[in-house]
Scaffold this active site. Structure first.
Site, mmCIF file in Angstrom:
data_model
loop_
_atom_site.group_PDB
_atom_site.id
_atom_site.type_symbol
_atom_site.label_atom_id
_atom_site.label_comp_id
_atom_site.label_asym_id
_atom_site.label_seq_id
_atom_site.Cartn_x
_atom_site.Cartn_y
_atom_site.Cartn_z
ATOM 1 C CG ASP A 200 -3.660 13.504 -0.248
ATOM 2 O OD1 ASP A 200 -4.539 13.175 0.565
ATOM 3 O OD2 ASP A 200 -3.274 12.766 -1.183
ATOM 4 C CE LYS A 222 -4.443 8.570 4.425
ATOM 5 N NZ LYS A 222 -4.510 7.317 3.633
#
Length: 417
Positions: A200, A222
């Site tokens: 991530d 993200k």
């Protein structure tokens, strides 16, 4: 200088002169190595007596005789009598037998290193005959072995619960709020043997530079409003790489099961017969406020807390003064959230803190009240990632702007009105 050497003592005679605490410590390892141990001492520690009664060693209840060295491969002198110490060392030297002389390393012909053992690996450390330094270094090495900073095996399967991840599986590792030091021991251990790391944007990014050269990193990070890799695609990546026989680590920020969609990933893997392991992480909901000196509960101030995302479920939250509200992913809709909290009964003067980029060198805390924190955040340019804390516990932060506390230089404060 000392020459490092490993000795195989199983079945070989080892003499220990003395029965005090130091001798007892030496005997633990010698008995474990199945040496033929002989202890010479009028009195011994209780632990030594127990080993003797169980037949694990031979205890001679008397003072040292020079003939005790006969047949010994290794001798330990651990008494409180200098004359006995000298006599044992001299006799061992005359028979070309190595002797560890307690309290007098310069006159000893052998030295016992500090030892770090883990997962079948043994590391001995001598530090220029400085035992305290050697013990400290051994503790550091053991920690490095346990966490995977130093590999303790070369892809060998099996073993205890601390063994490496089996091939063809997925481990969801909670990376914590971003500081590598807050990554769990198990998480670091799994990363040390990973083939594939699906990472991530948040979490301990610096750890990626310490991965084995053979590990491949797949970025799936993200940003608000920008999801280049969808959750469905992430799920497919995990299964695809595991089916290739890889050890896949899904490195996530915070905790996988605290607003981290870890449950969705484990369910998808289960539907495709891919075994998973979940390693909890230090959730940012609690750790980031702590980075700003804010406890989410505190005796006499707050007895509980609730974690929600953005402005969701605001109306259903407890709105008592002794309850802390923690908002994750709430910067974009902060105004709606604060209006909802006040509309549900919380006082407009309730203190609020926004902690941006917690546990990083760019951490910043902005203080305000429910009535004006949205304007304050806009004025100073608050951006994600950030954790928002609502409640009286905010006043406990060392940076909170009141008459009794100093304001830290990295704190943005609303002093208006």
């Amino acid at each position: 200088m000392t020459y490092p050497l490993g000795l195989s003592l199983a079945g070989r005679r080892v003499l220990v002169v003395g029965g005090g605490p130091v001798a007892a410590r030496r005997l633990e390892a010698l008995v474990a190595e199945q040496a033929d141990v002989h202890v010479v001492s009028p009195d011994v520690e209780e632990s030594i007596a127990r080993l003797s009664h169980r037949g694990r060693l031979t205890w001679h209840r008397r003072r040292f005789h020079t003939t005790d060295v006969n047949g010994a491969w290794l001798v330990f002198a651990h008494t409180s009598d200098p004359e006995t110490q000298d006599a044992v060392a001299l006799e061992a030297e005359s028979r070309s037998t190595f002797c560890v002389k307690g309290g007098d390393p310069d006159e000893a012909s052998a030295h016992v290193p500090a030892v770090a053992r883990f997962n079948g690996v043994t590391v001995g450390i001598n530090a220029s005959r400085d035992p305290k330094r050697a013990v400290a270094v051994a503790a550091e090495i053991r920690a490095a072995l346990e966490t995977g900073e130093l590999p303790s095996e070369a892809r060998r399967e099996g073993g205890a619960a601390t063994s490496h991840q089996p091939a063809g599986t997925v481990a969801l590792v909670g990376g914590g709020p971003g500081d590598t030091g807050l990554l769990t021991v198990r998480g670091r251990f799994l990363l040390a043997s990973a083939d594939i790391v699906v990472a991530d944007r948040l979490g301990p990014r610096k750890i990626l530079d310490r991965l084995p050269e053979t590990a491949r990193v797949i970025e799936v990070g993200k940003r608000p409003g920008n999801h280049p890799v969808t959750q469905d695609e992430i799920n497919q990546i995990l299964v695809r790489e595991a089916r290739k026989g890889h050890r896949v680590v899904r490195l996530k920020g915070g905790d996988p099961f605290v607003l981290g969609r870890g449950g969705e990933e484990t369910e998808y893997c289960a539907r495709h017969d891919v075994p998973t392991e979940v390693v909890p992480g230090v959730t940012s909901a609690i750790s980031v406020p702590a980075a700003a000196g804010i406890p989410v509960t505190h005796r006499g101030v707050a007895a509980g807390f609730t974690v929600v995302t953005g402005h969701q479920q605001i109306e259903a939250l407890p709105q008592r003064d002794d309850h802390t509200i923690i908002l994750l992913m709430g910067v974009a809709k902060l105004s709606q959230a604060t209006e909802g909290i006040m509309g549900s009964g919380r006082s407009a003067s309730t203190p609020v803190a926004i902690i941006e980029r917690g546990w990083t060198e760019h951490q910043r805390t902005t203080f305000g009240r429910l009535s004006d924190i949205a304007d304050q955040a806009k004025r100073v340019g608050v951006t994600s990632p950030a954790v928002i804390v609502v409640g009286e516990v905010v006043r406990l932060s060392p940076g909170y702007p009141d008459s009794t506390r100093r304001i830290s230089p990295d704190v943005s404060v609303d002093l208006h009105g």
